[in-house]
Design an enzyme around this catalytic site. Structure first.
Site: not given
Ligand code: FE
Ligand code: ZN
Length: 249
Positions: A56, A58, A60-61, A113, A132, A170
């Site tokens: 996805h 985001h 952090d991805h 998400h 996530d 995570h």
């Molecule tokens: Fe994440």
């Molecule tokens: Zn995420």
């Protein structure tokens, strides 16, 4: 098994995953939480990156997409929403297939998400990368999707074979366990929570997990059992999700 997985911590609580197809030596990274950390792992392993697979958009991805592509020339596959923040070469959605050498990865629609969130399933090796969507004893927050969408996504993931190894993105398991214990008193959950707390005390990861373990103890997958009076399974899930969002554990 033909797919080798290297898991390593990134940022404060993400995991990075490098995967290598045994037949061809082709290598992919699942998401790009931290380009520097991923490049360091590649260097250590002596692996060359061919493919970036995003779950996805985001940061952090997908935040490391640009730097990794520049450093390695790898091509980037992921959901269309990734272009909000990062480059993308191939758009995929649920039902598509991605090949890493001879390893087939089926793309599963795991939206909720975020819109367009996907999971990658290697059926031959019994491995799934779920980003996530599903966490050990938890699930992602609903930033863009509806509870119905997320429940459908979780159901698609939970329907994978019980012995599927599930790599979530995570290390949230200890806090997820504290919440789970507040809504579910199943003996299997208590035993697992103790094991999780002990593992974290020792500094050990609690990822990966398995579909069997999540079906037995994850309060989000167990929502219809925990909230039998809800109007539908998705409503039961929405109640548990709302309780988690308000949980001060
Ligand atoms: Fe994440
Ligand atoms: Zn995420």
């Amino acid at each position: 098994m033909s797919l080798t997985v290297r898991q390593f911590p990134c940022l404060s609580d993400n995991y990075g995953f490098l995967v290598r197809d045994g037949a061809t030596g082709r290598v992919a990274t699942i998401d790009t939480p931290d380009a520097e950390a991923i490049l360091a792992q590649l260097d250590q392993l002596g692996w060359t990156l061919d493919l970036i697979l995003n779950t996805h958009w985001h940061p952090d991805h997908a935040g490391g997409n640009d730097a990794l592509k520049k450093a390695t020339g790898a091509t980037i596959t992921g959901p269309a929403e990734v272009t909000r923040i990062a480059p993308l070469d191939r758009v995929v959605r649920g039902g598509d297939v991605v090949m890493l050498g001879e390893t087939r990865l089926d793309v599963i629609d795991a939206g909720g998400h975020t819109l367009g969130h996907i999971a990658y399933h290697d059926a031959a090796d019994h491995i799934a990368f779920v980003g996530d969507t599903l966490f050990a004893l938890g699930c992602g927050r609903l930033f863009e999707g509806t509870p119905e969408q997320m429940w459908d996504s979780l159901t698609r993931v939970a329907d994978l074979p019980d012995d599927t190894t599930v790599y979530c993105a995570h290390e949230y398991t200890a806090s997820n366990a504290r919440f789970a214990l507040s809504v579910d008193d199943a003996p299997a959950l208590k035993a697992r929570a103790e094991a999780v707390f002990a593992a974290r005390e020792r500094g050990e990861p609690t990822v990966p997990t398995t579909i069997a373990a999540e079906k037995a103890t994850n309060p989000f997958l167990r929502a219809p059992l925990l909230r039998p009076d809800a109007a539908s399974p998705a409503h039961a899930f929405a109640e548990i999700r709302a309780a988690k969002d308000n949980f001060k554990g």
